[in-house]
Motif scaffolding. Sequence first.
Motif, short mmCIF file in Angstrom:
data_model
loop_
_atom_site.label_atom_id
_atom_site.label_comp_id
_atom_site.label_asym_id
_atom_site.label_seq_id
_atom_site.Cartn_x
_atom_site.Cartn_y
_atom_site.Cartn_z
N ASP A 278 110.01 34.86 26.49
CA ASP A 278 110.50 35.79 25.47
C ASP A 278 112.02 35.88 25.52
OD1 ASP A 278 107.81 36.29 25.05
OD2 ASP A 278 107.77 37.96 26.46
N GLU A 279 112.59 36.56 24.57
CA GLU A 279 114.03 36.71 24.52
C GLU A 279 114.41 38.16 24.21
OE1 GLU A 279 115.70 34.05 21.70
OE2 GLU A 279 115.11 32.24 22.78
N GLY A 280 115.58 38.54 24.69
CA GLY A 280 116.19 39.75 24.17
C GLY A 280 116.21 40.98 25.06
N ARG A 281 115.45 41.04 26.16
CA ARG A 281 115.37 42.28 26.91
C ARG A 281 116.61 42.49 27.77
NH1 ARG A 281 110.21 45.14 29.00
NH2 ARG A 281 111.84 46.71 28.81
N PHE A 282 117.24 43.63 27.60
CA PHE A 282 118.44 43.98 28.36
C PHE A 282 118.13 44.08 29.85
CE2 PHE A 282 121.59 46.93 30.08
CZ PHE A 282 122.76 46.48 29.51
N SER A 283 116.94 44.61 30.20
CA SER A 283 116.58 44.78 31.60
C SER A 283 116.54 43.44 32.33
CB SER A 283 115.21 45.47 31.73
OG SER A 283 114.20 44.72 31.07
N ARG A 284 116.08 42.41 31.64
CA ARG A 284 116.02 41.08 32.25
C ARG A 284 117.43 40.50 32.40
NH1 ARG A 284 111.15 39.05 28.29
NH2 ARG A 284 109.44 40.20 29.28
N ARG A 285 118.30 40.78 31.45
CA ARG A 285 119.67 40.31 31.56
C ARG A 285 120.36 40.94 32.77
NH1 ARG A 285 122.45 41.73 26.28
NH2 ARG A 285 124.10 40.36 27.09
N LEU A 286 120.10 42.23 33.00
CA LEU A 286 120.70 42.89 34.16
C LEU A 286 120.12 42.31 35.46
CD1 LEU A 286 122.57 44.94 35.40
CD2 LEU A 286 120.83 46.71 35.04
N SER A 287 118.82 42.06 35.50
CA SER A 287 118.22 41.45 36.70
C SER A 287 118.83 40.09 36.98
CB SER A 287 116.70 41.32 36.52
OG SER A 287 116.07 42.58 36.52
N ASN A 288 119.06 39.32 35.93
CA ASN A 288 119.70 38.01 36.06
C ASN A 288 121.06 38.17 36.74
OD1 ASN A 288 120.92 35.48 35.66
ND2 ASN A 288 121.03 35.69 33.43
N ARG A 289 121.86 39.12 36.27
CA ARG A 289 123.21 39.31 36.83
C ARG A 289 123.16 39.89 38.24
NH1 ARG A 289 127.46 40.16 38.86
NH2 ARG A 289 129.51 39.88 37.93
N LEU A 290 122.18 40.74 38.54
CA LEU A 290 122.06 41.32 39.88
C LEU A 290 121.79 40.25 40.93
CD1 LEU A 290 120.04 44.61 39.24
CD2 LEU A 290 122.46 44.40 39.85
N ARG A 291 121.06 39.19 40.56
CA ARG A 291 120.79 38.13 41.52
C ARG A 291 122.09 37.44 41.95
NH1 ARG A 291 118.22 33.90 40.59
NH2 ARG A 291 116.94 33.76 42.47
N TYR A 292 123.06 37.38 41.04
CA TYR A 292 124.37 36.87 41.45
C TYR A 292 125.04 37.84 42.41
CZ TYR A 292 129.31 35.83 41.46
OH TYR A 292 130.58 35.58 41.89
N GLY A 293 124.91 39.13 42.14
CA GLY A 293 125.58 40.13 42.96
C GLY A 293 125.24 40.05 44.43
N PHE A 294 123.92 39.93 44.74
CA PHE A 294 123.56 39.94 46.16
C PHE A 294 123.37 38.55 46.74
CE2 PHE A 294 119.40 40.57 43.98
CZ PHE A 294 118.71 39.48 44.47
N GLY A 295 123.05 37.55 45.92
CA GLY A 295 122.76 36.24 46.46
C GLY A 295 123.66 35.12 45.96
N ARG A 296 124.61 35.48 45.09
CA ARG A 296 125.50 34.48 44.48
C ARG A 296 124.71 33.35 43.81
NH1 ARG A 296 128.12 38.35 44.80
NH2 ARG A 296 130.16 38.58 45.77
N HIS A 297 123.52 33.72 43.26
CA HIS A 297 122.76 32.77 42.47
C HIS A 297 123.46 32.57 41.12
CE1 HIS A 297 119.46 33.00 45.31
NE2 HIS A 297 119.52 34.31 45.26
N GLU A 298 123.33 31.39 40.57
CA GLU A 298 123.99 31.09 39.30
C GLU A 298 123.48 32.01 38.19
OE1 GLU A 298 124.69 27.31 36.23
OE2 GLU A 298 123.59 27.05 38.11
N VAL A 299 124.40 32.50 37.38
CA VAL A 299 124.05 33.38 36.25
C VAL A 299 123.73 32.52 35.03
CG1 VAL A 299 124.82 35.24 34.74
CG2 VAL A 299 125.57 35.20 37.14
#
Length: 303
Positions: A278-299
Amino acid sequence: MQLGVIGLGRMGRIVVDRCLDAGHDVVAFDLSAEATARAAEAGAEAADSVEDLCDRLEAGEEGGRRIWLMVPAGEAVDATLADLEPYLTSEDVVVDGGNSHFEASVRRAEATEAAYLDCGTSGGPASAEAGFSLMVGGPRPAYEALTPVFDAVATGPEGHDRMGPSGAGHYVKMVHNGVEYALMQAYGEGFELLHEGRYDLDLESVARTWNNGAVIRSWLLELCEEAFREEGIDLGDVDDYVAGGSTGTWTVQEALEQEIALPIIYQALAERFGSRADEGRFSRRLSNRLRYGFGRHEVARRE
């Protein structure tokens, strides 16, 4: 103490650097000659093969060599253990600091000549300076023999403990990651409502205010504030694709086997998988960015 470290990626290098900073001697090896050379520049003794690493390690005061594996979970661990097998004795200690499945860790502990410690590691590259949280499973004498190293790699003596017998360390880390999924989902949904709701809110300000005294303050919430500060309150071009999922899947599978209801963790895992269709959920976009915050995973970003 002298420690051999195999695997010098982001996490392996942190193990090396924190041990060196604490005054331990480190023998380092990676399949990448460049990574090995960089560790040598930092003060480690370079080895050019697994055999060479074992030859360079000396038995400690209690006997045996201490070797820390920081290689990707799965086949890489088994391949490394196969390379080590001809050189290991019952007095040696091997630590698997990756995200292995706990049942694989039990199997490896039973098959390995050395004492085997499964070490769940939390904190990610962002915790390089503060140290990790280490959840260790395996024989108590082996854990106690490695305590000076665990003190160095973790936040200190309070940052690690023996969880139980073989498999217990990676079992606890597996559940930890399931909880992590749920917390990220909860923050994501809350901020989605604030973003789409009836007020024009500065989400960075909300996160900062919540993180100063509120019941829901946490490091993840600090990372939410960081995400809004660096990407903008609408998260800019951050995509809603959320990578990962293996440890959350293992947690849900174990819950099904134990007949324990984990509806929040299950739904968080389902949302992560749903982000790939699916597309469009803000909550998923924030989860995507949080993974960079703690694990430096690619955004993942929108095109």
